[in-house]
Scaffold this active site. Sequence first.
Site, PDB file in Angstrom:
ATOM      1  CE  LYS A 172       0.656  -5.068  -5.880  1.00 45.50           C
ATOM      2  NZ  LYS A 172       0.504  -5.754  -4.579  1.00 45.50           N
TER       3      LYS A 172
ATOM      4  CE1 TYR B 208       1.361  -1.628  -6.953  1.00 51.81           C
ATOM      5  CE2 TYR B 208      -0.153  -1.428  -8.803  1.00 51.81           C
ATOM      6  CZ  TYR B 208       0.084  -1.704  -7.469  1.00 51.81           C
ATOM      7  OH  TYR B 208      -0.965  -2.060  -6.646  1.00 51.81           O
TER       8      TYR B 208
ATOM      9  CB  THR C 103       3.433  -7.188  10.493  1.00 53.42           C
ATOM     10  OG1 THR C 103       3.146  -7.163   9.085  1.00 53.42           O
ATOM     11  CG2 THR C 103       2.985  -8.515  11.091  1.00 53.42           C
TER      12      THR C 103
END
Length: 235
Positions: A143, A139, A35
């Site tokens: 995470k 970020y 995908t």
Amino acid sequence: MNINGATALVTGANRGIGRHLAAQLLERGAKVYATARRPESVDLDGVEVLALDISDPDAVTAAARAAGDVNLLVNNAGTGGGALLGDLEEVRAALDVNFWGTLSMARAFAPVLAANGGGAMVNMASSASWFVFPGSSAYAVSKAAVWSMTRALRQELAGQGTLVTSVHLGAADTDMMKGYDVPKMDPADVARITLDGVEADAVEVVVDEFTELVKASLSRDPREFDEQLHHLLNP
């Protein structure tokens, strides 16, 4: 989990680690849904291509309907992010994709995995789950959330027999890491180590020595690692 004969879906399969994951899953005998937001950018033979933006709930629902035979979900798609005190839209984008998008996939595919015997879910996290690289705090926050989410999902999906694994690595030689002057792993090696971990039923895959160092620092005074990182970045 035995990958040979499995049916896998990989998000962000058009480049970088995701492309290598999809290719190596094929090599190990899996059927693969690859995908990407732009499906025309997927250039792998032998995969079934689906259009998917994981930050679009309707697209996620459509993917779960189209791939109802999946028993291995690899949540690889992600984005970077700047500083928490910088552009707020960048902060929101990091969380929208890396946390909310991954959670959306987990919620949509948990019943699919259950219907297909439990299977496995792999969430690509980062060494940044456990430390902050200068300039990329948004970020890191996203995470860290993925790591915590993975641990929570492992509990919530245990009853249906789903293996839930987080993968943590430092820098890989991908488009996201262009411009960073640091040692970088071959993304093919990241994919191989990840899939070896899935086949070994690992709940956490720590890919490289740097990430092992970061994880080990969690039991010590955070200032010790901050000093180590400073010396690494400023030799």
